[in-house]
Design a protein around this motif. Structure first.
Motif, PDB file in Angstrom:
ATOM      1  N   GLY B 316       1.312  -0.719  -0.076  1.00 44.35           N
ATOM      2  CA  GLY B 316       0.047  -0.070  -0.123  1.00 44.35           C
ATOM      3  C   GLY B 316       0.955   1.160   0.098  1.00 44.35           C
ATOM      4  N   ILE B 317       2.660   0.735   0.484  1.00 40.53           N
ATOM      5  CA  ILE B 317       2.650   2.360   0.620  1.00 40.53           C
ATOM      6  C   ILE B 317       3.549   2.969  -0.787  1.00 40.53           C
ATOM      7  CG2 ILE B 317       4.983   3.451   1.899  1.00 40.53           C
ATOM      8  CD1 ILE B 317       4.047   1.755   4.702  1.00 40.53           C
ATOM      9  N   LEU B 318       3.354   1.307  -1.134  1.00 41.00           N
ATOM     10  CA  LEU B 318       4.798   1.695  -2.360  1.00 41.00           C
ATOM     11  C   LEU B 318       3.703   1.885  -3.509  1.00 41.00           C
ATOM     12  CD1 LEU B 318       7.192  -1.662  -2.432  1.00 41.00           C
ATOM     13  CD2 LEU B 318       7.767   0.687  -2.181  1.00 41.00           C
ATOM     14  N   TRP B 319       2.877   1.609  -3.796  1.00 41.31           N
ATOM     15  CA  TRP B 319       1.524   2.337  -4.791  1.00 41.31           C
ATOM     16  C   TRP B 319       1.344   3.299  -4.047  1.00 41.31           C
ATOM     17  CZ3 TRP B 319      -0.828  -0.761  -8.209  1.00 41.31           C
ATOM     18  CH2 TRP B 319      -2.443  -0.309  -8.919  1.00 41.31           C
ATOM     19  N   THR B 320       1.294   4.142  -3.307  1.00 39.40           N
ATOM     20  CA  THR B 320       0.961   5.180  -2.943  1.00 39.40           C
ATOM     21  C   THR B 320       2.522   6.346  -3.373  1.00 39.40           C
ATOM     22  OG1 THR B 320       0.026   4.689  -1.193  1.00 39.40           O
ATOM     23  CG2 THR B 320       0.089   6.991  -0.739  1.00 39.40           C
ATOM     24  N   LEU B 321       2.811   5.941  -3.086  1.00 40.46           N
ATOM     25  CA  LEU B 321       3.965   6.709  -3.676  1.00 40.46           C
ATOM     26  C   LEU B 321       4.860   6.978  -4.804  1.00 40.46           C
ATOM     27  CD1 LEU B 321       6.337   6.534   0.108  1.00 40.46           C
ATOM     28  CD2 LEU B 321       5.278   8.322  -0.470  1.00 40.46           C
ATOM     29  N   VAL B 322       3.844   6.200  -5.707  1.00 40.33           N
ATOM     30  CA  VAL B 322       4.786   5.506  -7.275  1.00 40.33           C
ATOM     31  C   VAL B 322       5.111   6.449  -7.985  1.00 40.33           C
ATOM     32  CG1 VAL B 322       1.916   5.652  -8.202  1.00 40.33           C
ATOM     33  CG2 VAL B 322       4.063   4.045  -9.139  1.00 40.33           C
ATOM     34  N   PRO B 323       4.052   8.211  -7.920  1.00 44.21           N
ATOM     35  CA  PRO B 323       4.259   9.419  -8.085  1.00 44.21           C
ATOM     36  C   PRO B 323       6.921   9.021  -8.133  1.00 44.21           C
ATOM     37  CG  PRO B 323       3.179   9.828  -7.184  1.00 44.21           C
ATOM     38  CD  PRO B 323       3.017   8.273  -6.581  1.00 44.21           C
ATOM     39  N   PHE B 324       6.676   8.753  -6.715  1.00 46.88           N
ATOM     40  CA  PHE B 324       8.563   9.583  -6.904  1.00 46.88           C
ATOM     41  C   PHE B 324       8.878   8.647  -6.806  1.00 46.88           C
ATOM     42  CE2 PHE B 324       4.945  11.178  -3.736  1.00 46.88           C
ATOM     43  CZ  PHE B 324       5.673  12.311  -3.933  1.00 46.88           C
ATOM     44  N   TRP B 325       8.807   6.875  -7.522  1.00 46.69           N
ATOM     45  CA  TRP B 325       9.946   5.844  -7.552  1.00 46.69           C
ATOM     46  C   TRP B 325      10.082   5.741  -8.794  1.00 46.69           C
ATOM     47  CZ3 TRP B 325       7.401   1.430  -9.206  1.00 46.69           C
ATOM     48  CH2 TRP B 325       6.495   1.001  -8.445  1.00 46.69           C
ATOM     49  N   ASP B 326       9.087   6.016  -9.708  1.00 49.05           N
ATOM     50  CA  ASP B 326       8.620   5.695 -11.227  1.00 49.05           C
ATOM     51  C   ASP B 326       9.407   6.688 -11.801  1.00 49.05           C
ATOM     52  OD1 ASP B 326       7.924   5.348 -13.384  1.00 49.05           O
ATOM     53  OD2 ASP B 326       5.386   6.012 -13.531  1.00 49.05           O
ATOM     54  N   ARG B 327      10.334   6.798 -12.374  1.00 50.39           N
ATOM     55  CA  ARG B 327      11.484   8.230 -12.599  1.00 50.39           C
ATOM     56  C   ARG B 327      10.956   7.845 -13.557  1.00 50.39           C
ATOM     57  NH1 ARG B 327      11.412  10.025  -8.559  1.00 50.39           N
ATOM     58  NH2 ARG B 327      12.627  11.923 -10.144  1.00 50.39           N
ATOM     59  N   LYS B 328      10.553   7.022 -15.082  1.00 48.29           N
ATOM     60  CA  LYS B 328      10.555   6.850 -15.964  1.00 48.29           C
ATOM     61  C   LYS B 328       8.762   8.172 -16.521  1.00 48.29           C
ATOM     62  CE  LYS B 328      12.075   3.238 -19.276  1.00 48.29           C
ATOM     63  NZ  LYS B 328      11.983   2.129 -19.532  1.00 48.29           N
ATOM     64  N   SER B 329       8.237   6.973 -16.274  1.00 49.77           N
ATOM     65  CA  SER B 329       7.428   8.600 -16.360  1.00 49.77           C
ATOM     66  C   SER B 329       7.208   9.623 -15.321  1.00 49.77           C
ATOM     67  CB  SER B 329       6.083   8.287 -15.660  1.00 49.77           C
ATOM     68  OG  SER B 329       5.319   6.993 -16.131  1.00 49.77           O
ATOM     69  N   ALA B 330       7.851  10.649 -14.916  1.00 47.01           N
ATOM     70  CA  ALA B 330       8.542  11.596 -14.366  1.00 47.01           C
ATOM     71  C   ALA B 330       9.523  12.091 -15.946  1.00 47.01           C
ATOM     72  CB  ALA B 330       9.016  11.538 -13.237  1.00 47.01           C
ATOM     73  N   LYS B 331       9.611  11.371 -16.145  1.00 47.93           N
ATOM     74  CA  LYS B 331      10.812  12.041 -17.405  1.00 47.93           C
ATOM     75  C   LYS B 331      10.414  12.206 -18.767  1.00 47.93           C
ATOM     76  CE  LYS B 331      14.882   9.950 -16.002  1.00 47.93           C
ATOM     77  NZ  LYS B 331      16.044   8.794 -15.886  1.00 47.93           N
ATOM     78  N   GLY B 332       8.781  11.555 -18.972  1.00 48.26           N
ATOM     79  CA  GLY B 332       7.576  11.526 -19.912  1.00 48.26           C
ATOM     80  C   GLY B 332       8.476   9.992 -20.578  1.00 48.26           C
ATOM     81  N   GLN B 333       8.493   9.134 -20.458  1.00 47.54           N
ATOM     82  CA  GLN B 333       8.876   7.753 -20.994  1.00 47.54           C
ATOM     83  C   GLN B 333       7.870   7.133 -20.527  1.00 47.54           C
ATOM     84  OE1 GLN B 333      12.493   7.348 -19.829  1.00 47.54           O
ATOM     85  NE2 GLN B 333      13.804   8.905 -20.933  1.00 47.54           N
ATOM     86  N   GLN B 334       7.535   5.896 -21.852  1.00 49.42           N
ATOM     87  CA  GLN B 334       6.537   5.165 -21.191  1.00 49.42           C
ATOM     88  C   GLN B 334       7.297   3.923 -20.896  1.00 49.42           C
ATOM     89  OE1 GLN B 334       3.523   4.425 -21.812  1.00 49.42           O
ATOM     90  NE2 GLN B 334       2.681   5.680 -23.723  1.00 49.42           N
ATOM     91  N   SER B 335       6.582   3.425 -19.306  1.00 55.40           N
ATOM     92  CA  SER B 335       6.966   2.641 -18.113  1.00 55.40           C
ATOM     93  C   SER B 335       5.899   1.320 -17.922  1.00 55.40           C
ATOM     94  CB  SER B 335       6.825   3.611 -16.848  1.00 55.40           C
ATOM     95  OG  SER B 335       7.456   2.352 -15.817  1.00 55.40           O
ATOM     96  N   ARG B 336       7.115   0.259 -19.299  1.00 55.86           N
ATOM     97  CA  ARG B 336       6.276  -0.922 -18.877  1.00 55.86           C
ATOM     98  C   ARG B 336       5.933  -1.659 -17.506  1.00 55.86           C
ATOM     99  NH1 ARG B 336       7.510  -3.031 -24.400  1.00 55.86           N
ATOM    100  NH2 ARG B 336       6.422  -2.141 -25.960  1.00 55.86           N
ATOM    101  N   ILE B 337       6.838  -1.349 -16.965  1.00 49.16           N
ATOM    102  CA  ILE B 337       6.779  -2.424 -15.736  1.00 49.16           C
ATOM    103  C   ILE B 337       5.882  -1.441 -14.587  1.00 49.16           C
ATOM    104  CG2 ILE B 337       8.193  -2.572 -13.211  1.00 49.16           C
ATOM    105  CD1 ILE B 337      11.093  -2.549 -15.109  1.00 49.16           C
ATOM    106  N   ILE B 338       6.003  -0.301 -14.975  1.00 48.34           N
ATOM    107  CA  ILE B 338       4.399   0.293 -13.929  1.00 48.34           C
ATOM    108  C   ILE B 338       3.144  -0.094 -14.318  1.00 48.34           C
ATOM    109  CG2 ILE B 338       3.529   2.519 -13.557  1.00 48.34           C
ATOM    110  CD1 ILE B 338       5.607   2.574 -12.005  1.00 48.34           C
ATOM    111  N   THR B 339       3.017  -0.550 -15.746  1.00 43.27           N
ATOM    112  CA  THR B 339       2.520  -1.306 -16.456  1.00 43.27           C
ATOM    113  C   THR B 339       1.536  -2.832 -15.785  1.00 43.27           C
ATOM    114  OG1 THR B 339       2.235   0.386 -18.343  1.00 43.27           O
ATOM    115  CG2 THR B 339       0.725  -1.332 -18.354  1.00 43.27           C
ATOM    116  N   TYR B 340       2.685  -3.061 -15.985  1.00 47.47           N
ATOM    117  CA  TYR B 340       2.726  -5.386 -15.044  1.00 47.47           C
ATOM    118  C   TYR B 340       2.499  -4.776 -13.792  1.00 47.47           C
ATOM    119  CZ  TYR B 340       4.978  -6.061 -20.016  1.00 47.47           C
ATOM    120  OH  TYR B 340       5.366  -5.347 -21.251  1.00 47.47           O
TER     121      TYR B 340
END
Lengths: 146, 359
Positions: B316-340
């Motif tokens: 739950g904590i990791l899910w909530t904090l996703v904006p801060f560890w999903d670096r790829k989306s932050a850079k505007g790139q597609q992030s397949r791992i997050i989708t999976y």
């Protein structure tokens, strides 16, 4: 002594800061203490008379009150009478006797105990706490095991 | 507009300059793309929350929040008060649809990666509102003081007690003592009608303000395309009317559910009765409940339930904090791992919820 305006100001800052902290503590402490429910003065139950043994059929189990706690009283097929805390050691649900399975069963997470209170299947981590059963003049008496 | 209406409008306009607001609304556009449909679920969630507030206030007129009277007051409400059964049924169904709509809204935001900068705060406020929604569901579930609610609360608060260090004091705070009693009911009633609505309203205000301030999020990569290529729709009235149409559909679904599947009251809670067979929590807790059923008593040196609960808390904590560890989306790139990860979460929730229903 160096009594410049700077040190005077520092002194005032500390006094004020400490004052604010003390004020905060005097507000927060009563609120936190208020949130904690007081211990209720309960009459400590040491022994409970359940009723005549003859009224309890073999291969049966029922919940009886032991003060504010539920206790499960089991009579085995052989006629032994046993009692355990009826509170499942997994997550606090109240257990029941299952004649068809010959076990004490918890409906919440499918935990099973044998008729000696031992956890034999499912998630319960510990056996049920046993109670002492005494038959006196044909009556069943329950007491806590010391 | 009638003369009186015009006069009233001018009177208010002189004082608060409504013209600015109307101009702002007129300039507000909503992006149109393949995923535009998902925009409506935030509005639907809001609509269902408003229904909860209205029906909740209506229920308060008859509900009595005490161990001796709670169950009887709902019995009275459902059998004697005109349309009492309907108001309660709408409140219960709407609560469930609210969680469902919030889930859809959350997953759509997750898969579109709309939480990426600059919308981290919008995601966080939304996630906190979802947790408050669970709190609403959990506290509201106990209020009728029936058998199912009693044991669900016992299990739920005992789970809180499993957390190391803070767990036990938290459990006593929630229960108002060592056991689930009338004291628990009083506390849950207070949480349900005062504490949670207050917090929720503040978060909702922040969430809506952020949406207004930052506008609707566009799909990844769409921000870079030239403005002339972008399809948009005016918020007022085009999008708003579509929103209202969606609300009307939801209201109809809600009415059908509430009338044809009225919410049961069940048996009054009895602390000295065994937990009934087939007991289970609300569907949105079912996947966690079912996982706890499958975990063995001991895993290595830890109790199975402790490990399960801590793993869910961590997820739950990791899910909530996703904006801060999903670096790829932050850079505007597609992030397949997050989708999976998102697909994995949905599959897990679906499979364990179905298992929970069947067994």
């Amino acid at each position: 002594m160096n009594n410049t305006p700077q040190t005077k100001r520092d002194f005032l800052k500390y006094v004020l800061g400490a004052g604010v902290l003390a004020w905060l503590a005097s507000v927060v402490y009563p609120v936190l203490a208020y949130l904690k429910p007081p211990k209720q003065g309960e009459v400590e139950v040491t022994t409970v008379k359940v009723g005549p043994l003859s009224a309890i059929p073999k291969e049966s189990g029922e919940i009886v009150r032991f003060g504010t706690k539920p206790v499960i009283l089991i009579r085995t097929a052989e006629g032994d009478v046993r009692a355990f805390a009826a509170t499942c050691t997994h997550l606090d649900c109240t257990v029941q006797f299952r004649k068809d399975l010959g076990v004490i069963w918890c409906a919440c997470h499918n935990g099973k105990y044998d008729l000696s209170g031992r956890n034999i299947a499912g998630p319960p981590p510990r056996p049920l706490d046993p109670y002492r059963v005494v038959i006196q003049d044909g009556d069943v008496l329950l007491s806590k095991k010391s | 507009m009638s003369t009186l209406g015009k006069k009233l409008y001018r009177w208010v306009d002189d004082r608060v300059h409504l013209g600015d607001l109307i101009e702002f609304m007129g300039k507000k556009y909503v992006p149109v793309h393949r995923g535009s449909i998902w925009y409506y679920f935030g509005g639907v969630t809001l609509f269902l929350f408003l229904i909860q507030v209205i029906t909740g206030i209506l229920l308060l007129l008859y509900y009595k929040g005490s161990e001796d009277l709670a169950f009887e007051s709902i019995q009275f409400l459902m059998s004697k008060v005109s349309f009492g059964w309907l108001i309660r049924s709408v409140h219960s169904w709407s609560a469930n649809l609210f969680i469902l709509a919030a889930f859809i809204h959350m997953f759509s935001v997750f898969f579109e990666k709309s939480y990426r900068p600059p919308r981290e705060m919008t995601w966080l406020s939304g996630m906190f509102m979802l947790f408050l929604g669970f709190g609403f569901g959990f506290s509201g579930y106990l209020l009728p003081w029936n058998e199912l609610a009693f044991f669900a609360t016992k299990v739920g608060t005992d789970i809180a007690g499993v957390i190391p260090l803070v767990g036990k004091p938290m459990m006593i705070f929630l229960r108002g003592g060592e056991d689930v009693t009338g004291a628990t009911l009083s506390r849950f009633f207070g949480f349900h009608v005062a504490v949670l609505p207050g917090l929720f309203t503040v978060l909702l205000g922040i969430h809506l303000l952020l949406v207004q301030r930052q506008g609707m999020s566009e799909p990844l990569g769409a921000e870079d395309s030239p403005a002339a290529d972008k399809k948009t729709m005016p918020f007022f009235p085009n999008f708003l009317l579509r929103d209202l149409l969606f609300w009307l559909i939801v209201l109809n679904v809600l009415a059908i559910l509430a009338v044809f599947f009225p919410w049961e009251l069940g048996q009054k809670a009895d602390a000295f009765a065994p937990a009934p067979a087939g007991i289970r929590p609300e569907w949105y807790f079912l996947f966690m409940f079912q996982t706890l059923k499958y975990l063995p008593a001991q895993l290595w040196i830890v109790d199975g339930e402790v490990l399960g609960i801590l793993l869910f808390a961590l997820a739950g904590i990791l899910w909530t904090l996703v904006p801060f560890w999903d670096r790829k989306s932050a850079k505007g790139q597609q992030s397949r791992i997050i989708t999976y990860v998102g697909i994995g979460a949905i599959v897990y929730i679906l499979v364990f919820t179905i298992l929970g229903w069947l067994f």
